[in-house]
Design a protein around this motif. Structure first.
Motif, PDB file in Angstrom:
ATOM      1  N   LYS A 201       0.808  -1.210   0.000  1.00  0.00           N
ATOM      2  CA  LYS A 201       0.000   0.000   0.000  1.00  0.00           C
ATOM      3  C   LYS A 201       0.845   1.265   0.000  1.00  0.00           C
ATOM      4  CE  LYS A 201      -4.144  -1.795   2.296  1.00  0.00           C
ATOM      5  NZ  LYS A 201      -5.044  -1.637   3.466  1.00  0.00           N
ATOM      6  N   THR A 202       1.973   1.230   0.711  1.00  0.00           N
ATOM      7  CA  THR A 202       2.755   2.455   0.901  1.00  0.00           C
ATOM      8  C   THR A 202       4.105   2.454   0.209  1.00  0.00           C
ATOM      9  OG1 THR A 202       3.756   1.616   2.958  1.00  0.00           O
ATOM     10  CG2 THR A 202       1.671   2.820   3.146  1.00  0.00           C
ATOM     11  N   HIS A 203       4.636   1.296  -0.111  1.00  0.00           N
ATOM     12  CA  HIS A 203       5.972   1.226  -0.708  1.00  0.00           C
ATOM     13  C   HIS A 203       6.052   0.114  -1.752  1.00  0.00           C
ATOM     14  CE1 HIS A 203       6.916   3.406   3.031  1.00  0.00           C
ATOM     15  NE2 HIS A 203       8.008   3.834   2.412  1.00  0.00           N
TER      16      HIS A 203
ATOM     17  N   HIS B 170       8.467  -4.650   6.497  1.00  0.00           N
ATOM     18  CA  HIS B 170       9.029  -3.737   7.504  1.00  0.00           C
ATOM     19  C   HIS B 170       8.626  -2.295   7.221  1.00  0.00           C
ATOM     20  CE1 HIS B 170      11.877  -1.964  10.322  1.00  0.00           C
ATOM     21  NE2 HIS B 170      12.360  -1.227   9.332  1.00  0.00           N
ATOM     22  N   LEU B 171       8.747  -1.878   5.968  1.00  0.00           N
ATOM     23  CA  LEU B 171       8.382  -0.511   5.595  1.00  0.00           C
ATOM     24  C   LEU B 171       6.884  -0.269   5.757  1.00  0.00           C
ATOM     25  CD1 LEU B 171      10.580  -0.067   2.382  1.00  0.00           C
ATOM     26  CD2 LEU B 171      10.945   0.979   4.617  1.00  0.00           C
ATOM     27  N   GLU B 172       6.071  -1.266   5.407  1.00  0.00           N
ATOM     28  CA  GLU B 172       4.624  -1.133   5.552  1.00  0.00           C
ATOM     29  C   GLU B 172       4.238  -1.004   7.022  1.00  0.00           C
ATOM     30  OE1 GLU B 172       1.949  -2.016   2.664  1.00  0.00           O
ATOM     31  OE2 GLU B 172       3.560  -0.733   1.943  1.00  0.00           O
TER      32      GLU B 172
ATOM     33  N   GLU C 241       2.472   2.189   8.869  1.00  0.00           N
ATOM     34  CA  GLU C 241       1.237   2.018   9.629  1.00  0.00           C
ATOM     35  C   GLU C 241       1.369   2.596  11.034  1.00  0.00           C
ATOM     36  OE1 GLU C 241      -1.779  -1.616  10.981  1.00  0.00           O
ATOM     37  OE2 GLU C 241      -0.256  -1.946   9.423  1.00  0.00           O
ATOM     38  N   ARG C 242       2.543   2.408  11.650  1.00  0.00           N
ATOM     39  CA  ARG C 242       2.777   2.963  12.985  1.00  0.00           C
ATOM     40  C   ARG C 242       2.774   4.486  12.962  1.00  0.00           C
ATOM     41  NH1 ARG C 242       6.426  -1.457  13.552  1.00  0.00           N
ATOM     42  NH2 ARG C 242       8.155  -0.154  12.828  1.00  0.00           N
ATOM     43  N   LYS C 243       3.403   5.070  11.950  1.00  0.00           N
ATOM     44  CA  LYS C 243       3.432   6.514  11.828  1.00  0.00           C
ATOM     45  C   LYS C 243       2.026   7.071  11.633  1.00  0.00           C
ATOM     46  CE  LYS C 243       8.124   6.868   9.951  1.00  0.00           C
ATOM     47  NZ  LYS C 243       8.959   7.240   8.770  1.00  0.00           N
TER      48      LYS C 243
END
Length: 311
Positions: free
Chosen positions: A24-26, A299-301, A305-307
């Protein structure tokens, strides 16, 4: 344990000596360098609000997804080639590549244009070939079936002959490694080389299945447009390309949802059969690269999500 249908959906693509995975993000590419080390290339996924809205519309979302995948895939293919040729241990990241904006943009444009050009060729050549046999097969139904046969032979022949080259054979092995990682993840297995190698190299959401669906869907849609004269046939074929792509994308998603249902899972079998040509069994080193790429993406996802949760 989550079922395959409850887990997040990830896409992937084989590149030169490596694998790209997108979430989704990277999107992340990992490759095996000539010195044996693994290099990474990461890109954040940014979507224009208009494109994000279009991706929610059935039949339109498929075309948008295909264009985005072609553009992003070209970027990763470009940098995979560069990293494979480089012996540097430095990791390439998006922030470190700002000076190469023109290169990235150029690769994206070339990726989209290459896809559109290939689709046009695979649409027009069968139509022209079928028309050449009109004295022997004059009827509309016969012409459409003949056109479909030529299109399928062109597709299978192209895939078979390029698979004979050593470079493409290795890319197809990484394609198999990509599928194995996704299948292992969706099955809830540990992402180790041993467990991933046990997974199938075939997957219902594969782009190879999508390509085959475009052949099948086009035959159905051609029934509703004229085949004569030749110029009108060509115009109709070109005009229907977006429709064929949009419908095929929805069929691909539909068959993926049915893959765990007995008797209905066979709807995706034609695409799986084609994947026996476009994927090869990978070795352990290739699976290791695919796992590294996917784990970096996870890891990047998770970080993203935490941010987002903190904000």
């Amino acid at each position: 344990m989550k079922s395959s249908m409850e887990k997040p959906l990830y896409g992937g693509q084989a590149v030169v000596e490596g694998v790209m995975f997108a979430g989704k993000t990277h999107s992340v590419t990992a490759i095996r360098r000539p010195d044996g080390t693994i290099g990474y290339f990461t890109l954040p996924r940014r979507s224009h609000p208009t494109l994000a809205a279009l991706k929610k519309i059935p039949f339109v979302r498929g075309i948008v997804a295909i264009i985005e995948a072609s553009a992003n895939g070209a970027k990763h293919l470009q940098f995979a080639s560069e990293q494979y040729e480089s012996s540097s241990d430095d990791e390439r990241a998006d922030d470190e590549s700002r000076s190469k904006f023109e290169l990235i943009l150029g690769a994206a444009v070339i990726g989209v244009l290459s896809f559109l050009f290939a689709k046009t060729i695979f649409t027009l050549v069968p139509a022209l070939a079928a028309d050449a046999f009109k004295p022997l097969v004059p009827g509309k139904m016969g012409q459409i079936l003949l056109e479909g046969a030529f299109k399928l032979m062109l597709l299978l022949g192209y895939i078979y002959f390029i698979s004979l080259t050593p470079l493409v054979k290795r890319v197809f092995q990484y394609h198999g490694a990509e599928h194995k990682v996704i299948n292992a993840f969706e099955a809830g297995w540990p992402l180790t080389v041993e467990h991933v190698q046990r997974a199938s190299r075939l997957h219902y959401r594969c782009g190879s299945s999508f390509i085959l669906f475009t052949v099948m869907i086009s035959l159905f849609l051609y029934l509703f447009v004229p085949t004569d004269p030749l110029w009108l046939r060509i115009v109709n074929r070109l005009a229907l390309i977006p429709v064929v792509l949009g419908v095929s994308f929805e069929v691909l998603q539909f068959t993926n949802k049915l893959r765990d249902i007995p008797l209905l899972s066979w709807l995706g079998y034609p695409g799986l059969w084609l994947q026996r040509l476009t994927t090869k069994e990978p070795d352990d080193d290739q699976v290791e690269v695919a796992i590294a790429s996917f784990q970096r993406l996870l890891h990047l996802e998770a970080e993203a999500e935490r941010k987002q949760a903190v904000q």
